[in-house]
Design an enzyme around this catalytic site. Structure first.
Site, PDB file in Angstrom:
ATOM      1  N   TYR A   4      19.107  68.917 -48.569  1.00 29.98           N
ATOM      2  CA  TYR A   4      20.195  68.513 -47.719  1.00 29.98           C
ATOM      3  C   TYR A   4      20.029  66.957 -47.535  1.00 29.98           C
ATOM      4  O   TYR A   4      20.915  66.334 -46.896  1.00 29.98           O
ATOM      5  CB  TYR A   4      20.360  69.453 -46.514  1.00 29.98           C
ATOM      6  CG  TYR A   4      20.580  70.765 -46.822  1.00 29.98           C
ATOM      7  CD1 TYR A   4      21.099  71.403 -47.953  1.00 29.98           C
ATOM      8  CD2 TYR A   4      20.640  71.722 -45.551  1.00 29.98           C
ATOM      9  CE1 TYR A   4      21.306  72.596 -48.111  1.00 29.98           C
ATOM     10  CE2 TYR A   4      20.598  73.059 -45.742  1.00 29.98           C
ATOM     11  CZ  TYR A   4      21.178  73.576 -46.818  1.00 29.98           C
ATOM     12  OH  TYR A   4      21.346  74.687 -47.019  1.00 29.98           O
TER      13      TYR A   4
ATOM     14  N   ILE B 259      25.116  81.590 -40.832  1.00 31.60           N
ATOM     15  CA  ILE B 259      24.858  80.076 -40.438  1.00 31.60           C
ATOM     16  C   ILE B 259      25.999  79.378 -40.810  1.00 31.60           C
ATOM     17  O   ILE B 259      25.913  78.611 -41.621  1.00 31.60           O
ATOM     18  CB  ILE B 259      23.410  79.710 -41.097  1.00 31.60           C
ATOM     19  CG1 ILE B 259      23.519  79.897 -42.650  1.00 31.60           C
ATOM     20  CG2 ILE B 259      22.239  80.379 -40.645  1.00 31.60           C
ATOM     21  CD1 ILE B 259      22.360  79.296 -43.427  1.00 31.60           C
TER      22      ILE B 259
ATOM     23  N   LYS C  25      28.175  76.059 -40.616  1.00 34.07           N
ATOM     24  CA  LYS C  25      28.185  74.884 -40.233  1.00 34.07           C
ATOM     25  C   LYS C  25      29.374  74.450 -39.596  1.00 34.07           C
ATOM     26  O   LYS C  25      30.536  74.858 -40.080  1.00 34.07           O
ATOM     27  CB  LYS C  25      27.765  73.983 -41.475  1.00 34.07           C
ATOM     28  CG  LYS C  25      28.624  74.050 -42.500  1.00 34.07           C
ATOM     29  CD  LYS C  25      28.293  73.237 -43.672  1.00 34.07           C
ATOM     30  CE  LYS C  25      29.498  73.162 -44.868  1.00 34.07           C
ATOM     31  NZ  LYS C  25      28.675  72.379 -45.824  1.00 34.07           N
TER      32      LYS C  25
ATOM     33  N   ASN D   1      32.939  79.118 -33.202  1.00 28.26           N
ATOM     34  CA  ASN D   1      31.870  79.769 -33.924  1.00 28.26           C
ATOM     35  C   ASN D   1      31.123  80.701 -32.901  1.00 28.26           C
ATOM     36  O   ASN D   1      30.834  81.836 -33.314  1.00 28.26           O
ATOM     37  CB  ASN D   1      30.997  79.026 -34.891  1.00 28.26           C
ATOM     38  CG  ASN D   1      31.711  78.554 -35.998  1.00 28.26           C
ATOM     39  OD1 ASN D   1      33.145  78.916 -36.311  1.00 28.26           O
ATOM     40  ND2 ASN D   1      31.223  77.601 -36.808  1.00 28.26           N
TER      41      ASN D   1
END
Length: 266
Positions: free
Chosen positions: A42, A220, A222, A231
């Site tokens: 990343y 997970i 984003k 979220n």
């Protein structure tokens, strides 16, 4: 066996860059997230590290995960690049270190003992794998001396991965779901919108609530801005058995992340 249980939910950072990455991780941590996921691939470990330093949250309260790049999976490269990741993150150890993809330099007999070694050295508290097939996961269980704490895979209502989740549970391996909202495609799923209307929620929140209630699964997602809180608030949604079954019926085996050299394409 592992007694590691991942904080729910995790905060994904794939695609996050620069100051936006740091700001988003800080906001997530101060909102209540306690599980942050990054990777060498990343190219944002340094930004995540800045967030850990700046957030008003104790480092010991954060479950931090990173992943070794597929090109760095030779034995010595695992050791060297894990130390480089720790330097970028500004920590002495991560809580979870993944084999990111079993491709490129991956060789089970060479790579996996290196993960045992980094754990023995205290550079990671737990080891994990990502994007494995059932056969590769079973092989890794046999080769590793360390317990596999987690298997991270693409998982969302259109790709529910029941077999991999079940095999994980058999081995006390938690499943981390990436692309948990199908890169936003859940917004176009009529079933999720109908359920969302009944809960005064969004289709994204319903998809995440489905993940949160699934045994052994930790998504997970984003996010930036208001979506970070949206979220997290999905934790408060309780789905009925009928609603969960309706979402279960959405499975189509549809992958969004499907590189030609992925293990399932070989």
């Amino acid at each position: 066996m592992t007694d590691t249980h991942l904080p729910q939910p995790g905060f994904g950072t794939s695609g996050h860059e620069g100051e936006t990455c740091t700001k988003s991780v800080i906001e997530a941590l101060e909102m209540g997230y306690r599980h942050v996921d990054t990777a060498q691939m990343y190219d944002n470990e340094r930004e995540v590290g800045r967030a850990l330093e700046q957030a008003d949250v104790d480092r010991d309260d954060v479950f931090l995960a990173t992943k070794v790049h597929p090109s760095n999976l030779a034995y010595d490269d695992v050791l060297e690049t894990t130390e480089e990741s720790l330097e970028r993150l500004g920590v002495d150890a991560v809580d979870l270190l993944y084999v990111h993809w079993p491709i490129d330099a991956y060789d089970a007999e060479e790579t996996l003992p290196a993960f045992d070694e980094v754990r023995d050295r205290g550079l990671t508290r737990n080891v994990a794998v990502s994007n494995f097939t059932v056969d590769l996961l079973e092989e890794a269980v046999d080769i590793l001396e360390s317990p596999i704490a987690v298997h991270q895979i693409e998982l969302h209502p259109r790709l529910q991965q029941d077999e991999l989740v079940s095999v994980g549970l058999e081995h006390d391996i938690e499943t981390v779901a990436y692309c948990p909202i199908a890169q936003g495609d859940v917004l176009e799923m009529g079933t999720l919108q109908e359920i969302a209307d009944d809960h005064d929620a969004t289709p994204v929140q319903i998809a995440l609530a489905w993940h949160y209630e699934r045994e052994g699964v930790v998504p997970i997602p984003k996010a930036t801005g208001d979506h970070i809180g949206e979220n997290y608030d999905a934790l408060e949604i309780d789905l009925s058995e009928d609603e969960r079954e309706r979402i279960d019926d959405l499975d189509r085996g549809e992958r969004l992340i499907d590189p030609d050299d992925a293990a399932w394409n070989r």
